[in-house]
Write a protein that holds these residues in place. Sequence first.
Motif, PDB file in Angstrom:
ATOM      1  N   LEU A 104       0.830  -1.205   0.000  1.00 46.76           N
ATOM      2  CA  LEU A 104       0.000   0.000   0.000  1.00 46.76           C
ATOM      3  C   LEU A 104       0.863   1.253   0.000  1.00 46.76           C
ATOM      4  O   LEU A 104       0.573   2.230  -0.706  1.00 46.76           O
ATOM      5  N   CYS A 105       1.944   1.239   0.781  1.00 51.16           N
ATOM      6  CA  CYS A 105       2.874   2.362   0.827  1.00 51.16           C
ATOM      7  C   CYS A 105       3.470   2.630  -0.555  1.00 51.16           C
ATOM      8  O   CYS A 105       3.511   3.771  -1.029  1.00 51.16           O
ATOM      9  N   ASN A 106       3.925   1.567  -1.229  1.00 47.30           N
ATOM     10  CA  ASN A 106       4.500   1.726  -2.563  1.00 47.30           C
ATOM     11  C   ASN A 106       3.489   2.304  -3.542  1.00 47.30           C
ATOM     12  O   ASN A 106       3.824   3.155  -4.379  1.00 47.30           O
ATOM     13  N   LEU A 107       2.249   1.837  -3.455  1.00 42.12           N
ATOM     14  CA  LEU A 107       1.214   2.292  -4.388  1.00 42.12           C
ATOM     15  C   LEU A 107       0.891   3.762  -4.182  1.00 42.12           C
ATOM     16  O   LEU A 107       0.830   4.536  -5.150  1.00 42.12           O
ATOM     17  N   THR A 108       0.674   4.174  -2.953  1.00 39.34           N
ATOM     18  CA  THR A 108       0.311   5.572  -2.704  1.00 39.34           C
ATOM     19  C   THR A 108       1.478   6.511  -3.004  1.00 39.34           C
ATOM     20  O   THR A 108       1.282   7.601  -3.564  1.00 39.34           O
ATOM     21  N   PHE A 109       2.689   6.103  -2.671  1.00 39.48           N
ATOM     22  CA  PHE A 109       3.862   6.923  -2.959  1.00 39.48           C
ATOM     23  C   PHE A 109       4.067   7.073  -4.462  1.00 39.48           C
ATOM     24  O   PHE A 109       4.298   8.186  -4.970  1.00 39.48           O
ATOM     25  N   SER A 110       3.977   5.974  -5.191  1.00 40.36           N
ATOM     26  CA  SER A 110       4.162   6.010  -6.643  1.00 40.36           C
ATOM     27  C   SER A 110       3.062   6.820  -7.318  1.00 40.36           C
ATOM     28  O   SER A 110       3.328   7.576  -8.269  1.00 40.36           O
ATOM     29  N   CYS A 120      -0.877  11.437   0.143  1.00 40.12           N
ATOM     30  CA  CYS A 120       0.171  11.519   1.167  1.00 40.12           C
ATOM     31  C   CYS A 120      -0.394  11.304   2.568  1.00 40.12           C
ATOM     32  O   CYS A 120       0.304  10.787   3.449  1.00 40.12           O
ATOM     33  N   CYS A 121      -1.642  11.679   2.778  1.00 40.22           N
ATOM     34  CA  CYS A 121      -2.275  11.392   4.074  1.00 40.22           C
ATOM     35  C   CYS A 121      -2.440   9.887   4.267  1.00 40.22           C
ATOM     36  O   CYS A 121      -2.218   9.360   5.373  1.00 40.22           O
ATOM     37  N   VAL A 122      -2.833   9.189   3.199  1.00 38.04           N
ATOM     38  CA  VAL A 122      -2.920   7.730   3.268  1.00 38.04           C
ATOM     39  C   VAL A 122      -1.531   7.131   3.450  1.00 38.04           C
ATOM     40  O   VAL A 122      -1.336   6.192   4.226  1.00 38.04           O
ATOM     41  N   LEU A 123      -0.550   7.689   2.722  1.00 39.36           N
ATOM     42  CA  LEU A 123       0.827   7.209   2.819  1.00 39.36           C
ATOM     43  C   LEU A 123       1.361   7.307   4.238  1.00 39.36           C
ATOM     44  O   LEU A 123       2.056   6.397   4.719  1.00 39.36           O
ATOM     45  N   LEU A 124       1.034   8.380   4.925  1.00 41.38           N
ATOM     46  CA  LEU A 124       1.526   8.598   6.281  1.00 41.38           C
ATOM     47  C   LEU A 124       1.085   7.485   7.221  1.00 41.38           C
ATOM     48  O   LEU A 124       1.838   7.053   8.107  1.00 41.38           O
ATOM     49  N   PHE A 125      -0.142   6.978   7.023  1.00 42.15           N
ATOM     50  CA  PHE A 125      -0.675   5.941   7.901  1.00 42.15           C
ATOM     51  C   PHE A 125      -0.538   4.539   7.302  1.00 42.15           C
ATOM     52  O   PHE A 125      -1.144   3.592   7.808  1.00 42.15           O
ATOM     53  N   VAL A 183       7.244   8.303   6.553  1.00 39.91           N
ATOM     54  CA  VAL A 183       6.889   9.601   7.112  1.00 39.91           C
ATOM     55  C   VAL A 183       7.581  10.741   6.372  1.00 39.91           C
ATOM     56  O   VAL A 183       6.966  11.791   6.107  1.00 39.91           O
ATOM     57  N   ALA A 184       8.853  10.572   6.002  1.00 45.96           N
ATOM     58  CA  ALA A 184       9.563  11.640   5.296  1.00 45.96           C
ATOM     59  C   ALA A 184       8.943  11.887   3.930  1.00 45.96           C
ATOM     60  O   ALA A 184       8.754  13.042   3.514  1.00 45.96           O
ATOM     61  N   ALA A 185       8.625  10.825   3.212  1.00 51.97           N
ATOM     62  CA  ALA A 185       7.997  10.966   1.894  1.00 51.97           C
ATOM     63  C   ALA A 185       6.617  11.605   2.011  1.00 51.97           C
ATOM     64  O   ALA A 185       6.224  12.429   1.169  1.00 51.97           O
ATOM     65  N   ALA A 186       5.883  11.236   3.060  1.00 56.99           N
ATOM     66  CA  ALA A 186       4.529  11.759   3.239  1.00 56.99           C
ATOM     67  C   ALA A 186       4.525  13.240   3.592  1.00 56.99           C
ATOM     68  O   ALA A 186       3.511  13.924   3.396  1.00 56.99           O
ATOM     69  N   LEU A 187       5.625  13.766   4.112  1.00 52.92           N
ATOM     70  CA  LEU A 187       5.711  15.184   4.464  1.00 52.92           C
ATOM     71  C   LEU A 187       6.413  15.995   3.369  1.00 52.92           C
ATOM     72  O   LEU A 187       6.047  17.143   3.109  1.00 52.92           O
ATOM     73  N   LEU A 188       7.419  15.399   2.737  1.00 49.59           N
ATOM     74  CA  LEU A 188       8.175  16.122   1.712  1.00 49.59           C
ATOM     75  C   LEU A 188       7.350  16.345   0.450  1.00 49.59           C
ATOM     76  O   LEU A 188       7.398  17.425  -0.149  1.00 49.59           O
TER      77      LEU A 188
END
Length: 447
Positions: free
Chosen positions: A155-161, A190-195, A201-206
């Motif tokens: 899920l992290c990879n999908l939301t970040f990508s 990024c809100c989904v990525l954070l959780f 966390v760094a990617a979700a804020l940057l």
Amino acid sequence: MNRQISVIGGCFNSSDPTRLIKPEIHSMQVNHTAARLIPVLLVAGITLMTWQYGGYMGDDKNALAPVARHSLILALQYFLRPFEYGIVQTANLTNLQLWPWASLLMAVSASTLQVKTIEAILQKEFTPAIRIAATAASPLWFQLISQVDTVSQSLCNLTFSAAIYVLLTQVLPDGKTRVTPWAALVNLLCCVLLFSKELAVAAALLTPLVTAIIVYQKRALDRLYIASVLLVAATTPLWLYLKLSFNSLMPGATGHYNTALSASKLGTNLISLAGFPLTPVPTSFLSFATLKPIWMAASLLMISLFFWSVWRLAKQGHNKSNLWLLAILLIGGCAPLIYIHSSELYVSMIGGYLTTLVIGVGLSNVALKLAYASALLACSYINAWIYYKAEFLPKWAADQRIEYSLYNGPDGRFYRGKLTTPICPILGTDSVSWMDGRVQCDRAHQR
């Protein structure tokens, strides 16, 4: 007919657009469908091996206990991954054996978006064969989709990508008339990525910060985008408050998220960050004393090829601003991986970008591109075989096992030199429940 395809613009620039007749459109649609479906089939063998031979290990209890007890609060206390809890809980209510397939689809979708992002930077579309190969080219599939507590990483990879793809193709380019809906989508992702994963966390804020700078420069502020900024501003302190309240997977001197305070450890993390996804040698070789040097030598060679690919791309002058922005997002987003520790699982978040750059730029021969991609995919299958069939290894190999990652450590089938057994198999376990203070694995006939 000379035709240049502009991915960012989303249209075809041709000297004679009227000659793009229906049979050509139909052929392109078939090729695009195949490019999406075939990678799933190529990687699905890993999921089938997981389904057939995999089991729930002792360290999976933190992902399964909240599901068994139907408690979101426990999920927040253990990992602070509510979306992973939601996915696994949904599978548990229908059939728990569905989660590997959900993880597969998310992971391959993320890889597809990473390939499309590199295509946008290169300002060209790969042929269907190269796109399929680049999407499936990873030695890290096994680590990513084989355990229930790594659904969060998929899920992290999908939301970040998805966030990076939308940012680089819909928000950044000049000439876009309405960027704020897309910018708001980036913030929502990024809100989904954070959780989804604590190391994101760094990617979700940057990423929202970079998006805000771009939107401000374009003078494109509106209510929708401001609302998305407020959502980011609200979820960030909420995440921090819950993290500190539950003391959930906090970095420390020892433990799962041990910090790297020495220059040598930081250097090792930085090198392995690129080495894990790029090296066409199974990472499971690192768990064998005599095979470990082979992986390390191949890793250094592939890292050199990667940096040569980046230098060649920068020299060509294609979308330098996009290239540098992608580099900032990837390096900044991976800061926790460098400071804490990198692994095959965590670096899968950026692996597709690195391998696609090597395939698209570093290797000029089509046969080499396909051979390299095939070797990377084969590594994933070898990793899975060594993990699931470790008891069948030759004696010389079994005697040389050293503690490394999930092959010989607390997270794997070996612990202190002894082969551990799963709590229950994935195949046939239709749900989990809570009984007598522990996770109970249920089959259909037991309900």
